[in-house]
Design a protein around this motif. Structure first.
Motif, short mmCIF file in Angstrom:
data_model
loop_
_atom_site.label_atom_id
_atom_site.label_comp_id
_atom_site.label_asym_id
_atom_site.label_seq_id
_atom_site.Cartn_x
_atom_site.Cartn_y
_atom_site.Cartn_z
N LYS A 43 0.85 -1.19 0.00
CA LYS A 43 0.00 0.00 0.00
C LYS A 43 0.88 1.23 0.00
O LYS A 43 1.80 1.34 0.82
CB LYS A 43 -0.88 0.05 1.25
CG LYS A 43 -1.96 -0.98 1.33
CD LYS A 43 -2.78 -0.78 2.59
CE LYS A 43 -3.77 -1.89 2.76
NZ LYS A 43 -4.44 -1.82 4.06
N ASN A 44 0.60 2.15 -0.90
CA ASN A 44 1.31 3.43 -0.97
C ASN A 44 2.82 3.26 -1.01
O ASN A 44 3.56 3.99 -0.36
CB ASN A 44 0.92 4.33 0.21
CG ASN A 44 -0.55 4.62 0.25
OD1 ASN A 44 -1.20 4.68 -0.79
ND2 ASN A 44 -1.09 4.77 1.44
N GLY A 45 3.30 2.27 -1.74
CA GLY A 45 4.74 2.06 -1.87
C GLY A 45 5.40 1.44 -0.67
O GLY A 45 6.62 1.44 -0.56
N GLU A 46 4.62 0.89 0.27
CA GLU A 46 5.16 0.23 1.45
C GLU A 46 4.50 -1.14 1.59
O GLU A 46 3.34 -1.32 1.23
CB GLU A 46 4.88 1.04 2.71
CG GLU A 46 5.56 2.38 2.73
CD GLU A 46 5.25 3.16 4.00
OE1 GLU A 46 6.15 3.88 4.45
OE2 GLU A 46 4.12 3.05 4.52
N ALA A 47 5.26 -2.10 2.11
CA ALA A 47 4.74 -3.46 2.29
C ALA A 47 4.37 -3.66 3.76
O ALA A 47 5.11 -3.23 4.66
CB ALA A 47 5.79 -4.48 1.86
N PHE A 48 3.22 -4.31 3.99
CA PHE A 48 2.74 -4.58 5.34
C PHE A 48 2.36 -6.04 5.47
O PHE A 48 1.87 -6.65 4.54
CB PHE A 48 1.52 -3.71 5.65
CG PHE A 48 1.84 -2.24 5.73
CD1 PHE A 48 2.34 -1.69 6.89
CD2 PHE A 48 1.63 -1.43 4.63
CE1 PHE A 48 2.64 -0.35 6.96
CE2 PHE A 48 1.93 -0.09 4.68
CZ PHE A 48 2.43 0.46 5.85
N LEU A 49 2.57 -6.57 6.68
CA LEU A 49 2.22 -7.95 6.99
C LEU A 49 0.94 -7.94 7.84
O LEU A 49 0.89 -7.28 8.88
CB LEU A 49 3.36 -8.62 7.75
CG LEU A 49 3.26 -10.10 8.02
CD1 LEU A 49 3.18 -10.88 6.71
CD2 LEU A 49 4.47 -10.57 8.81
#
Length: 157
Positions: free
Chosen positions: A51-57
């Motif tokens: 999301k928005n150029g960032e990765a989240f777990l």
């Protein structure tokens, strides 16, 4: 120091074809690291999103630290993954394709840092799962037959 496995996701190999693997760091709070050192984590049903150029777990459960107080963490909070910008862009373009998803395969300590191995995966259909089970059964039968054959040849000697 090497690697120390915290937890792995056996179900991912059953439900998905893993096509590529990536190693990512994770942004954690202090009590989360302490709980991970005790091996209190669960990767079931977890997945990663960009999301928005960032990765989240998402859905990565880390049990609260036993000796923590009000500083304890939320066990199911979303955690940021640390990847290079080029890797994130590549993963985002792959995930947009039909049928691809990003699944955490294992979480481990590497040189004192918590790392996550992510797999770019494509879902298996039921007939694929049955085919894999047949192959495993056939391999197991071959190994058992070879053992009995070798055991029989030793008895005759």
């Amino acid at each position: 120091m090497g690697e120390k496995l915290i937890c792995n996701n056996k179900k991912a190999f059953h439900d998905y074809f893993i096509e590529e693997r990536y190693e990512a760091g994770m942004v954690l709070q202090g009590t989360e690291v302490k709980s991970l050192r005790n091996g209190k984590a669960n990767l079931n049903d977890s997945f990663a999103m960009v999301k928005n150029g960032e990765a989240f777990l998402h859905n990565f459960h880390i049990n609260p630290y036993d000796f923590g107080n009000r500083e304890n963490h939320d066990p199911d909070r979303m955690r940021k993954l640390l990847l290079h910008k080029k890797e994130i862009v590549k993963l985002f373009s792959k995930i947009r394709e039909q049928g691809y998803t990003l699944i955490p395969l294992r979480v481990y300590f590497k040189d004192g840092k918590v790392k996550t191995e992510l797999g770019l995966a494509k879902g298996k259909k039921n007939y694929d799962k049955r085919e894999v089970m047949k192959e495993k059964d056939m391999r197991r039968d071959v190994v058992v037959a070879l053992k009995e054959r070798n055991r029989g040849s030793r008895d005759r000697d």
